[in-house]
Motif scaffolding. Structure first.
Motif, PDB file in Angstrom:
ATOM      1  N   LEU A 113      14.289   4.097   5.833  1.00 16.07           N
ATOM      2  CA  LEU A 113      15.238   3.575   4.844  1.00 16.07           C
ATOM      3  C   LEU A 113      14.755   3.834   3.423  1.00 16.07           C
ATOM      4  O   LEU A 113      15.562   4.112   2.530  1.00 16.07           O
ATOM      5  CB  LEU A 113      15.482   2.087   5.081  1.00 16.07           C
ATOM      6  CG  LEU A 113      16.253   1.761   6.358  1.00 16.07           C
ATOM      7  CD1 LEU A 113      16.298   0.258   6.587  1.00 16.07           C
ATOM      8  CD2 LEU A 113      17.645   2.355   6.343  1.00 16.07           C
ATOM      9  N   HIS A 114      13.459   3.788   3.218  1.00 18.35           N
ATOM     10  CA  HIS A 114      12.867   4.089   1.907  1.00 18.35           C
ATOM     11  C   HIS A 114      13.191   5.532   1.510  1.00 18.35           C
ATOM     12  O   HIS A 114      13.597   5.807   0.377  1.00 18.35           O
ATOM     13  CB  HIS A 114      11.359   3.850   1.994  1.00 18.35           C
ATOM     14  CG  HIS A 114      10.656   3.807   0.700  1.00 18.35           C
ATOM     15  ND1 HIS A 114       9.740   4.761   0.333  1.00 18.35           N
ATOM     16  CD2 HIS A 114      10.704   2.923  -0.323  1.00 18.35           C
ATOM     17  CE1 HIS A 114       9.259   4.456  -0.856  1.00 18.35           C
ATOM     18  NE2 HIS A 114       9.824   3.350  -1.280  1.00 18.35           N
ATOM     19  N   ILE A 115      13.037   6.453   2.448  1.00 21.70           N
ATOM     20  CA  ILE A 115      13.337   7.867   2.189  1.00 21.70           C
ATOM     21  C   ILE A 115      14.842   8.059   1.959  1.00 21.70           C
ATOM     22  O   ILE A 115      15.251   8.765   1.030  1.00 21.70           O
ATOM     23  CB  ILE A 115      12.831   8.754   3.347  1.00 21.70           C
ATOM     24  CG1 ILE A 115      11.300   8.776   3.347  1.00 21.70           C
ATOM     25  CG2 ILE A 115      13.389  10.171   3.231  1.00 21.70           C
ATOM     26  CD1 ILE A 115      10.685   9.389   4.586  1.00 21.70           C
ATOM     27  N   GLU A 141       0.799  -1.227   0.000  1.00 20.74           N
ATOM     28  CA  GLU A 141       0.000   0.000   0.000  1.00 20.74           C
ATOM     29  C   GLU A 141       0.834   1.280   0.000  1.00 20.74           C
ATOM     30  O   GLU A 141       0.332   2.334  -0.387  1.00 20.74           O
ATOM     31  CB  GLU A 141      -0.936   0.015   1.208  1.00 20.74           C
ATOM     32  CG  GLU A 141      -1.988  -1.078   1.183  1.00 20.74           C
ATOM     33  CD  GLU A 141      -2.824  -1.116   2.442  1.00 20.74           C
ATOM     34  OE1 GLU A 141      -3.027  -0.050   3.074  1.00 20.74           O
ATOM     35  OE2 GLU A 141      -3.283  -2.219   2.801  1.00 20.74           O
ATOM     36  N   VAL A 142       2.073   1.202   0.446  1.00 20.53           N
ATOM     37  CA  VAL A 142       2.885   2.422   0.586  1.00 20.53           C
ATOM     38  C   VAL A 142       4.202   2.325  -0.192  1.00 20.53           C
ATOM     39  O   VAL A 142       4.425   3.086  -1.129  1.00 20.53           O
ATOM     40  CB  VAL A 142       3.158   2.756   2.069  1.00 20.53           C
ATOM     41  CG1 VAL A 142       4.001   4.018   2.197  1.00 20.53           C
ATOM     42  CG2 VAL A 142       1.854   2.902   2.838  1.00 20.53           C
ATOM     43  N   LEU A 143       5.063   1.419   0.197  1.00 16.99           N
ATOM     44  CA  LEU A 143       6.419   1.379  -0.352  1.00 16.99           C
ATOM     45  C   LEU A 143       6.455   1.233  -1.870  1.00 16.99           C
ATOM     46  O   LEU A 143       7.274   1.863  -2.538  1.00 16.99           O
ATOM     47  CB  LEU A 143       7.231   0.255   0.293  1.00 16.99           C
ATOM     48  CG  LEU A 143       7.474   0.379   1.793  1.00 16.99           C
ATOM     49  CD1 LEU A 143       8.190  -0.860   2.309  1.00 16.99           C
ATOM     50  CD2 LEU A 143       8.245   1.636   2.138  1.00 16.99           C
ATOM     51  N   ALA A 167       7.126  18.299   4.852  1.00 15.78           N
ATOM     52  CA  ALA A 167       8.473  17.938   4.395  1.00 15.78           C
ATOM     53  C   ALA A 167       8.409  17.331   2.999  1.00 15.78           C
ATOM     54  O   ALA A 167       7.461  16.634   2.654  1.00 15.78           O
ATOM     55  CB  ALA A 167       9.101  16.941   5.357  1.00 15.78           C
ATOM     56  N   SER A 168       9.429  17.606   2.227  1.00 14.99           N
ATOM     57  CA  SER A 168       9.585  16.999   0.898  1.00 14.99           C
ATOM     58  C   SER A 168      10.794  16.063   0.960  1.00 14.99           C
ATOM     59  O   SER A 168      11.505  16.013   1.971  1.00 14.99           O
ATOM     60  CB  SER A 168       9.825  18.090  -0.143  1.00 14.99           C
ATOM     61  OG  SER A 168      11.086  18.702   0.078  1.00 14.99           O
ATOM     62  N   LEU A 169      11.051  15.354  -0.109  1.00 17.28           N
ATOM     63  CA  LEU A 169      12.243  14.505  -0.144  1.00 17.28           C
ATOM     64  C   LEU A 169      13.514  15.337   0.016  1.00 17.28           C
ATOM     65  O   LEU A 169      14.509  14.867   0.569  1.00 17.28           O
ATOM     66  CB  LEU A 169      12.312  13.703  -1.442  1.00 17.28           C
ATOM     67  CG  LEU A 169      11.320  12.543  -1.545  1.00 17.28           C
ATOM     68  CD1 LEU A 169      11.404  11.897  -2.920  1.00 17.28           C
ATOM     69  CD2 LEU A 169      11.544  11.522  -0.449  1.00 17.28           C
ATOM     70  N   GLU A 198       8.319   8.947  -2.747  1.00 18.87           N
ATOM     71  CA  GLU A 198       7.605   9.986  -1.999  1.00 18.87           C
ATOM     72  C   GLU A 198       6.464   9.433  -1.146  1.00 18.87           C
ATOM     73  O   GLU A 198       5.916  10.137  -0.313  1.00 18.87           O
ATOM     74  CB  GLU A 198       7.095  11.059  -2.951  1.00 18.87           C
ATOM     75  CG  GLU A 198       8.226  11.861  -3.550  1.00 18.87           C
ATOM     76  CD  GLU A 198       7.763  13.113  -4.272  1.00 18.87           C
ATOM     77  OE1 GLU A 198       6.548  13.343  -4.372  1.00 18.87           O
ATOM     78  OE2 GLU A 198       8.631  13.854  -4.725  1.00 18.87           O
ATOM     79  N   SER A 199       6.135   8.173  -1.338  1.00 21.26           N
ATOM     80  CA  SER A 199       4.998   7.582  -0.631  1.00 21.26           C
ATOM     81  C   SER A 199       5.184   7.521   0.876  1.00 21.26           C
ATOM     82  O   SER A 199       4.208   7.499   1.618  1.00 21.26           O
ATOM     83  CB  SER A 199       4.709   6.181  -1.170  1.00 21.26           C
ATOM     84  OG  SER A 199       5.802   5.321  -0.895  1.00 21.26           O
ATOM     85  N   THR A 200       6.419   7.502   1.354  1.00 22.41           N
ATOM     86  CA  THR A 200       6.647   7.410   2.795  1.00 22.41           C
ATOM     87  C   THR A 200       6.822   8.772   3.463  1.00 22.41           C
ATOM     88  O   THR A 200       7.021   8.837   4.676  1.00 22.41           O
ATOM     89  CB  THR A 200       7.851   6.501   3.109  1.00 22.41           C
ATOM     90  OG1 THR A 200       8.933   6.837   2.244  1.00 22.41           O
ATOM     91  CG2 THR A 200       7.489   5.048   2.936  1.00 22.41           C
ATOM     92  N   LEU A 201       6.741   9.839   2.687  1.00 26.84           N
ATOM     93  CA  LEU A 201       6.704  11.161   3.311  1.00 26.84           C
ATOM     94  C   LEU A 201       5.413  11.265   4.112  1.00 26.84           C
ATOM     95  O   LEU A 201       4.351  10.836   3.637  1.00 26.84           O
ATOM     96  CB  LEU A 201       6.746  12.263   2.258  1.00 26.84           C
ATOM     97  CG  LEU A 201       8.060  12.440   1.514  1.00 26.84           C
ATOM     98  CD1 LEU A 201       7.880  13.427   0.367  1.00 26.84           C
ATOM     99  CD2 LEU A 201       9.158  12.896   2.463  1.00 26.84           C
ATOM    100  N   PRO A 202       5.463  11.820   5.309  1.00 20.19           N
ATOM    101  CA  PRO A 202       4.243  11.894   6.114  1.00 20.19           C
ATOM    102  C   PRO A 202       3.054  12.542   5.399  1.00 20.19           C
ATOM    103  O   PRO A 202       1.912  12.087   5.558  1.00 20.19           O
ATOM    104  CB  PRO A 202       4.686  12.726   7.331  1.00 20.19           C
ATOM    105  CG  PRO A 202       6.128  12.350   7.477  1.00 20.19           C
ATOM    106  CD  PRO A 202       6.638  12.255   6.057  1.00 20.19           C
TER     107      PRO A 202
END
Length: 122
Positions: free
Chosen positions: A58-60, A12-14, A104-106, A19-23
């Motif tokens: 870790l994804h970010i 659903e996210v990773l 926050a952005s990447l 950018e999917s793991t940015l809050p």
């Protein structure tokens, strides 16, 4: 149960991109769950609660390295988990109030960025 949760997080996210793991890009379910897991770790020392937050951080970091392999010290990874916890809280505030802080952005996450709040009257 934990394995099913990690599989759901992956699906659903990773898998939706870096950018999917940015809050700001997490849905309410994942935002709340990641925040709760970090709370469990930092407030009650529940180490099992770190799997999803580790995956997100870790994804970010992988994104910030251009998809290349990353090397990060344990201390720096801990600092990033602390920063991610703060960013999750800031995103919750942004969603629930009229204090329109910039998400926050990447480029800005994990950079000790300045956060300003705009009130409803601004």
């Amino acid at each position: 149960m934990a394995k099913d949760l990690m599989v759901s997080f992956r699906d659903e996210v990773l898998r939706k991109g870096f950018e999917s793991t940015l809050p700001c890009n997490l849905n309410d379910k994942w935002l709340g769950l990641l925040a709760a897991q970090l709370e469990a770790y930092f407030e009650r020392d529940v180490e099992e609660a770190l799997s999803l937050p580790f995956a997100a951080v870790l994804h970010i970091l992988c994104s910030k390295s251009g998809g290349e392999a990353i090397t990060v010290s344990q201390d720096k990874l801990f600092d990033h988990l602390c920063d991610y916890r703060i960013e999750l809280g800031l995103e919750e505030i942004r969603r629930k109030t009229d204090l329109g802080n910039e998400p926050a952005s990447l480029q800005t996450i994990f950079t000790n960025r300045a956060v300003t709040f705009r009130g409803a009257e601004d």
